[in-house]
Motif scaffolding. Structure first.
Motif, PDB file in Angstrom:
ATOM      1  N   ASP A   1       2.064   2.728   7.331  1.00 48.61           N
ATOM      2  CA  ASP A   1       1.547   2.750   5.969  1.00 48.61           C
ATOM      3  C   ASP A   1       0.824   4.083   5.762  1.00 48.61           C
ATOM      4  N   PRO A   2       0.415   4.399   4.542  1.00 42.58           N
ATOM      5  CA  PRO A   2      -0.164   5.734   4.295  1.00 42.58           C
ATOM      6  C   PRO A   2      -1.417   6.011   5.100  1.00 42.58           C
ATOM      7  N   GLN A   3      -2.069   4.947   5.638  1.00 48.32           N
ATOM      8  CA  GLN A   3      -3.254   5.198   6.453  1.00 48.32           C
ATOM      9  C   GLN A   3      -2.886   5.325   7.922  1.00 48.32           C
TER      10      GLN A   3
ATOM     11  N   ARG B   1      -4.682   6.572  -6.080  1.00 44.41           N
ATOM     12  CA  ARG B   1      -5.601   7.213  -5.147  1.00 44.41           C
ATOM     13  C   ARG B   1      -5.897   6.257  -3.995  1.00 44.41           C
ATOM     14  N   PRO B   2      -6.241   6.832  -2.810  1.00 46.12           N
ATOM     15  CA  PRO B   2      -6.447   5.995  -1.621  1.00 46.12           C
ATOM     16  C   PRO B   2      -7.438   4.854  -1.845  1.00 46.12           C
ATOM     17  N   GLU B   3      -8.527   5.086  -2.592  1.00 45.69           N
ATOM     18  CA  GLU B   3      -9.514   4.006  -2.727  1.00 45.69           C
ATOM     19  C   GLU B   3      -8.977   2.860  -3.575  1.00 45.69           C
TER      20      GLU B   3
ATOM     21  N   ALA C   1       1.061   4.082  -2.928  1.00 46.55           N
ATOM     22  CA  ALA C   1       0.760   5.477  -2.640  1.00 46.55           C
ATOM     23  C   ALA C   1       1.938   6.373  -2.996  1.00 46.55           C
TER      24      ALA C   1
ATOM     25  N   TRP D   1      -5.899   1.548  -3.079  1.00 46.80           N
ATOM     26  CA  TRP D   1      -4.830   0.860  -2.347  1.00 46.80           C
ATOM     27  C   TRP D   1      -5.233  -0.527  -1.868  1.00 46.80           C
ATOM     28  N   HIS D   2      -6.356  -0.573  -1.176  1.00 46.06           N
ATOM     29  CA  HIS D   2      -6.625  -1.782  -0.408  1.00 46.06           C
ATOM     30  C   HIS D   2      -6.846  -3.015  -1.276  1.00 46.06           C
TER      31      HIS D   2
ATOM     32  N   GLU E   1       0.839  -1.208   0.000  1.00 47.10           N
ATOM     33  CA  GLU E   1       0.000   0.000   0.000  1.00 47.10           C
ATOM     34  C   GLU E   1       0.869   1.250   0.000  1.00 47.10           C
ATOM     35  N   THR E   2       1.929   1.238   0.820  1.00 45.34           N
ATOM     36  CA  THR E   2       2.839   2.373   0.863  1.00 45.34           C
ATOM     37  C   THR E   2       3.461   2.610  -0.497  1.00 45.34           C
TER      38      THR E   2
END
Lengths: 458, 471
Positions: free
Chosen positions: A448-450, A415-417, A409, A419-420, A405-406
C-alpha cells in the motif's frame, strides 16, 4: 386478578345479539377492505372521507323512501344501497367537474363538495326528523347495538347483517369482474390508458363502491368511522406485504379480527378498567369505535414490527450491521497484531480496538463472544488467538483496507492524512468481487502507499 | 336583537373572517386535508377534556375553555402523527392523513359512549360541537373565542409578508434566510387554533368548509394575493354572519350547515361571476373581445374596399384610352361603390353600400349589431340620406388596423418565410393579439417609417412595390 375475573364475567353474558353484532361488524370490515386497499394504494384515502360525508343526503332520502315500504321487507336494503350509489356518483362527478375548472386544486374541490353535501344532508335530517326515526349522531357514529335489533319479519335475522352481506358480495363481485382494470389503473395509469382503460371510469367505479360500502356500513360503524375501516386495515396490510392479492386478503383478515376483538374489548375491557380507577357504571363502550381502535392497534404493531418498514426491524438491522462492523474491526486488529508478531492481553486489546475504531466497550465484548462462538478465534491464556477462519476474515478486511488506501492515493490523489479514516469506513463494505476488481485495476499491487504489505485474498 | 345575540353574531363573523384568512394560506400550501384532520381530531379531545373535567373539576366540566383546550391538544397530536406517518414510505400522501383521522374519530366515539353512561355526565353541551350551535354560546364564550381568534389574526397580519413568502415560494424564503421551519410550525399551529376555535360555531364536521370554501371562492375573483385575502376574509365573515342569522330564525337549522351552505352559495356565485376565473365573466369578456375583433375586421375590409376602388379608378382614368365619366356607374357598380368622384375621392365621401361584402369572418346576423357598435364608437355615422359613412375617427382607426395587419403579414413573409397567401390568413388570426407596442417593434424590425400612413398589401393585388405608401 380482580380485573381478569371481571372481564370473564362480562364475557360470560355473551348472547345471540353479541354474535350477530360480531358477524355484522366482521362482514362490514371485510367489505371495507376491498375498496380500501385500492384507496390506500392510489393515495386517495380521503376520498373515502369525502364520500362518507357526501353520502349523507343519499342515505337520508333513501331512508325516507324506504320508510314508505312495509317494515321488514328486503326492498329497503336495495333502496338504501341505490341511494348511496347515487350520492357517491354525484359527489365524484361534482368533484371531477370542480377540478376541471383548474382554478382550484383537487383537495380543495373535495373539501367543498363533501362539506356542502353533508350540510345538505344534515338539513334534510333536521327538517324530516319527525318523519324518520333517524338520529344524526347515530348515522354519523353508527350504532351497532341498535342495528341488530331490527330483524326481518318473522325471523331472527337482523336486516343489518343482510345489508352487510350484500355489500360484501357486491364488492367481491366487482373485484372479480374488474380486477384487471382496477389493478392496472391503480399501479400504472398511463399504461392503463394506453390499453383502453379509462382512468375516470375506474375512479367512478371506485367512488361508487366506496359509497355503497359506506352506506352498507353506516348502521354498523357510522358514516364517519367507516373511514377508519376503509383505510387502516389496508394500510396495515400494505406495511406487511408487497403482493397485491395477499394485501387484500390480509386486510380482510385484519378487518375480521378487528371486529371480533373490538366487540370483545368493548363489552369486557373498558368497563372493568374504568371501575378499577373508580368510575363505576360503564357497562360497554361503542363496539364500532373499539373496532377501529383495535385496527389502529394492529397498524401500530405493523409500524413497529413490519419486516421492511417497521421501526423495530429497522433498529434490529442497524444493530446487526453495527455488530458485524465491530466483529470485523476486532478481527482486523488481531490480524495486524499477528502480522507485527505481537500478542496483547484481552484487556489491552479492548482498549486498543476502542481507541482505533471508536467502538464502545460493550459491543467489543459482545463481538468477541460472538467470534469465539463462531470459532473465528479462541481464548488462550489471557489473550485471543485467531483460528484459521478468523485469520482469513481478518486478512480480507486488512486487504480491503490497504487496497482502498492505494486506490485513494493513486487514483483519487487524496492526501496521506485522508487515507486511513476513509479506508476504515469503506473496508466493511468492500466485497470479495470488489477486492478482486480493485486489485486488477491497480495492477495487482503488493504494497500500500505506506509501504505495508497487502495480504493475498487467501 | 339582544346584546347577547349581537355579541354572538359579531363573534361568529370575526371567526368566519379569521377562517377566511387562514384558508388562503391553507389552500396555497395545499394543506386542506390537514384542516380535515385537525377538525376531526378535535372530537376525542373534546370528549377527553369533558371526562377529565368531570374527574378534576365537576362543576366546570363541559365549559368552553376545557373543551377548547382538549381539542387543541388532540388536534396537535393528530397533526404530529400525520407528519410522522408521512415518513413511512408506503403511507406518504393521503394515506397518512386518513389513518389518524379514522383512529381519532374512533377514539372520540369510544369516549362519547363512555360519557353517555357516566351518571353525572351531561353531554348536552357536546351536541353543539357536532353540528354547531352558535346561539348556545354565552357572552364569555364569545369573548374567549373571539379574543383568541383576534390574536391569531393579528400575528398573521404582522407576519403576513413572511407567511405569504413561505406559502408561495419556499425555496426563495429559505434563500432569504427566513426561519422557514419555525414559520411553518407557527402557520400550522395557527391554522389548528382557528379550526378549533370555529368548532363551537360550525361543528367539527364542517369546519373544513369554512376554511376552504371562502378561500377557493376568492380565487375566482383575483389572482393577486393582495386582493384574494380581503375577498376571502369578507366572504368568510359574511357567510358566518348570514348562517348565524338564518339558524337563529329557523329553529331546526343548526348553525353549521347554515353557514356552510351560505359559503357554498357564495362559492357558486364566485364560480359564475368571479372577475378573474368566473366562467360567466369569462364568457362575457370573451364575447366582448370577439366583438372588438369583428369591429377591426369590419374597419379593415372597409378600408381595403376603398383602397381597391381608388386604385381601379386611378388606373381607369390614367389609362390611354380614357373613357371619361361615362363608365363611372359601371365601375362603381363593379366596386360596389357609388357616389365617389374618381380622382378627388375623399375618405369622408366614401360610404358603405348595403351590398358591401364583408369578410366571411363576420356572421351576417352580427353585422347590424356591429354597425351599431361602430356608430356608438364614432367610427360610422348615418347621413341624411340614410347611408352608412365612415367618420374621420373611423378612418384613423381603420388605417391603424390595416397597418397592423400588413406589418404582421410582411413580418411573416420576410422573417418567417410564409408564402404570401398563407401569411394573409395567419395574420388574420394573429393580428388581434398585437398591442401598439408590438406594432412599433414591427415597424422598427421591418425598417418602415412613414408616420401615420398605411403600407400597401404585400400580396399581389395591384401593388407595384411592397413598401410604397398608399395615399
Amino acid at each position: 386478578m380482580e380485573l381478569l375475573t371481571q372481564i370473564l364475567q362480562a364475557l360470560s353474558t355473551w348472547c345471540l345479539i353479541d354474535t350477530w353484532m360480531v358477524v355484522m361488524a366482521a362482514l362490514v370490515a371485510m367489505a371495507c377492505a376491498i375498496p380500501g386497499s385500492f384507496l390506500v394504494l392510489r393515495r386517495q384515502s380521503l376520498l373515502a372521507d369525502g364520500v362518507s360525508h357526501a353520502a349523507l343526503p343519499g342515505v337520508v332520502v333513501a331512508f325516507l323512501l324506504s320508510g314508505l315500504l312495509p317494515a321488514g321487507s328486503g326492498w329497503s336494503v336495495v333502496i338504501l344501497l341505490a341511494g348511496a350509489a347515487v350520492s357517491g356518483i354525484l359527489a365524484s362527478i361534482l368533484i371531477e367537474q370542480l377540478k376541471r375548472l383548474r382554478t382550484i386544486h383537487a383537495d380543495t374541490a373535495l373539501g367543498i363538495v363533501f362539506t356542502t353535501l353533508f350540510a345538505v344532508g344534515l338539513l334534510l335530517l333536521r327538517t324530516l326528523a319527525d318523519r324518520i326515526h333517524l338520529d344524526p349522531a347515530c348515522i354519523v357514529f353508527g350504532n351497532l347495538e341498535v342495528a341488530v335489533v331490527e330483524t326481518f319479519a318473522g325471523t331472527s335475522l337482523p336486516i343489518g347483517v343482510v345489508v352487510a352481506l350484500v355489500t360484501l358480495v357486491l364488492n367481491l363481485t366487482c373485484l372479480w369482474l374488474f380486477y384487471k382494470e382496477l389493478l392496472i389503473s391503480t399501479f400504472d395509469t398511463v399504461f392503463a390508458e394506453s390499453i383502453g382503460i379509462a382512468a375516470s371510469r375506474v375512479q367512478l367505479l371506485l367512488a361508487v363502491l366506496v359509497a355503497v360500502t359506506i352506506v352498507g356500513a353506516f348502521q354498523t360503524v357510522g358514516s364517519l368511522l367507516v373511514l377508519g375501516m376503509l383505510v387502516i386495515p389496508p394500510a396495515t396490510a400494505r406495511l406487511l406485504t408487497y403482493h397485491f392479492p395477499s394485501m387484500i386478503l390480509l386486510s380482510m383478515g385484519i378487518g375480521l379480527f378487528s371486529a371480533v376483538m373490538g366487540h370483545i374489548l368493548a363489552i369486557s375491557l373498558v368497563g372493568p378498567l374504568l371501575a378499577s380507577i373508580g368510575v363505576d357504571g360503564i357497562e360497554a363502550v361503542s363496539t364500532s369505535g373499539m373496532m377501529v381502535l383495535v385496527a389502529s392497534g394492529y397498524l401500530l404493531l405493523a409500524l413497529l414490527l413490519s419486516p421492511e418498514y417497521g421501526a423495530l426491524s429497522r433498529l434490529g438491522q442497524q444493530m446487526r450491521t453495527q455488530m458485524r462492523i465491530a466483529e470485523e474491526d476486532l478481527l482486523a486488529v488481531l490480524y495486524r497484531l499477528e502480522e507485527a508478531g505481537r500478542q496483547v492481553s484481552t484487556k489491552d486489546l479492548s482498549s486498543l480496538v476502542a481507541e482505533s475504531t471508536g467502538q464502545p466497550a460493550w459491543r467489543i465484548w459482545a463481538a468477541s463472544r460472538q467470534l469465539i462462538r463462531r470459532g473465528a478465534m479462541s481464548y488462550e491464556d489471557h489473550h485471543y488467538v485467531l483460528t484459521e477462519i478468523g485469520r482469513q476474515g481478518g486478512r480480507q478486511i486488512v486487504r480491503a483496507h490497504r487496497l482502498w488506501e492505494t486506490f485513494l492515493a493513486q487514483r483519487l490523489g487524496l492526501r496521506p492524512e485522508q487515507w486511513h479514516d476513509n479506508a476504515s469506513r469503506a473496508e466493511h463494505y468492500i466485497s470479495s468481487e470488489l477486492r478482486h476488481e480493485l486489485s486488477n485495476d491497480l495492477m495487482r499491487p503488493d504494497q500500500d502507499p505506506q509501504g505495508r504489505q497487502i495480504p493475498p485474498e487467501s | 336583537m339582544s346584546y347577547n345575540a349581537l355579541l354572538v353574531l359579531s363573534g361568529t363573523m370575526l371567526l368566519g373572517a379569521s377562517c377566511g384568512l387562514m384558508g388562503v394560506f391553507l389552500t396555497l400550501r395545499r394543506q386542506v386535508l390537514l384542516s380535515d384532520v385537525i377538525s376531526h381530531a378535535a372530537l376525542p379531545g373534546v370528549a377527553m377534556a369533558f371526562l377529565l373535567g368531570l374527574w378534576l373539576a365537576p362543576e366546570k366540566a363541559g365549559t368552553l375553555p376545557w373543551l377548547v383546550g382538549g381539542s387543541m391538544f388532540a388536534s396537535g397530536v393528530a397533526v404530529l402523527i400525520c407528519f410522522a406517518l408521512q415518513q413511512v414510505k408506503p403511507l406518504w400522501g393521503e394515506a397518512a392523513f386518513g389513518i389518524p383521522l379514522g383512529g381519532f374519530l374512533a377514539l372520540g366515539v369510544v369516549f362519547f359512549s363512555i360519557i353517555q353512561q357516566v351518571p353525572s355526565g351531561n353531554a348536552a353541551g357536546l351536541e353543539g360541537l357536532l353540528f354547531g350551535r352558535a346561539a348556545a354560546l354565552s357572552s364569555t364564550d364569545v369573548l374567549l373565542l373571539g379574543g383568541l381568534a383576534g390574536i391569531v389574526v393579528i400575528v398573521c397580519l404582522l407576519l403576513r409578508k413572511e407567511l405569504l413568502l413561505i406559502a408561495f415560494d419556499r425555496e426563495f424564503a429559505i434563500a432569504q434566510g427566513l426561519p422557514v421551519a419555525l414559520l411553518d410550525t407557527l402557520l400550522t399551529g395557527m391554522t389548528a387554533a382557528i379550526c378549533v376555535l370555529a368548532l363551537p360555531m360550525v361543528g367539527f364536521l364542517l369546519v373544513v368548509a369554512l376554511m376552504v370554501t371562502p378561500a377557493a371562492a376568492a380565487r375566482f375573483w383575483s389572482d393577486r394575493l393582495g386582493l384574494m385575502i380581503p375577498v376571502s376574509v369578507v366572504l368568510g365573515m359574511v357567510s358566518a354572519g348570514l348562517g348565524t342569522l338564518i339558524s337563529g330564525q329557523l329553529e331546526y337549522v343548526p348553525t353549521g350547515p347554515a353557514i356552510v351552505l351560505c359559503a357554498t352559495m357564495f362559492f357558486a356565485i364566485s364560480v359564475c361571476f368571479g372577475s378573474s376565473h368566473g366562467f360567466i365573466y369569462q364568457w362575457w369578456s370573451q364575447r366582448l373581445l370577439k366583438q372588438e375583433q369583428l369591429l377591426d375586421d369590419l374597419l379593415r375590409s372597409t378600408y381595403e374596399e376603398f383602397e381597391a376602388a381608388t386604385a381601379k379608378l386611378q388606373s381607369a382614368t390614367m389609362a390611354p384610352a380614357q373613357t371619361g365619366h361615362a363608365d363611372l356607374p359601371q365601375l362603381a357598380l363593379d366596386n360596389r361603390l357609388s357616389g365617389v368622384h374618381p380622382l378627388t375621392v375623399a375618405p369622408d365621401e366614401f360610404w358603405l353600400n348595403q351590398a358591401v361584402c364583408f369578410p366571411k369572418s363576420i356572421p351576417t346576423k352580427d353585422l347590424s349589431l356591429l354597425k351599431q357598435l361602430a356608430v356608438n364608437r364614432g367610427y360610422l355615422r348615418i347621413d341624411s340620406a340614410g347611408q352608412w359613412r365612415m367618420t374621420e375617427l373611423g378612418w384613423q382607426k381603420a388605417k391603424a388596423v390595416v397597418l397592423r395587419h400588413r406589418l404582421l403579414e410582411l413580418y411573416l413573409i420576410e422573417h418567417a418565410e410564409f408564402p404570401p397567401a398563407q401569411g394573409d390568413r395567419t395574420a388574420d388570426l394573429l393580428e388581434h393579439a398585437l398591442g401598439p407596442h408590438t406594432v412599433d417593434e414591427l415597424k422598427i424590425l421591418l425598417r418602415i417609417d412613414f408616420g401615420q400612413g398605411v403600407i400597401r398589401s404585400p400580396h399581389p393585388l395591384e401593388a407595384t412595390s411592397v413598401r410604397e405608401v398608399a395615399p
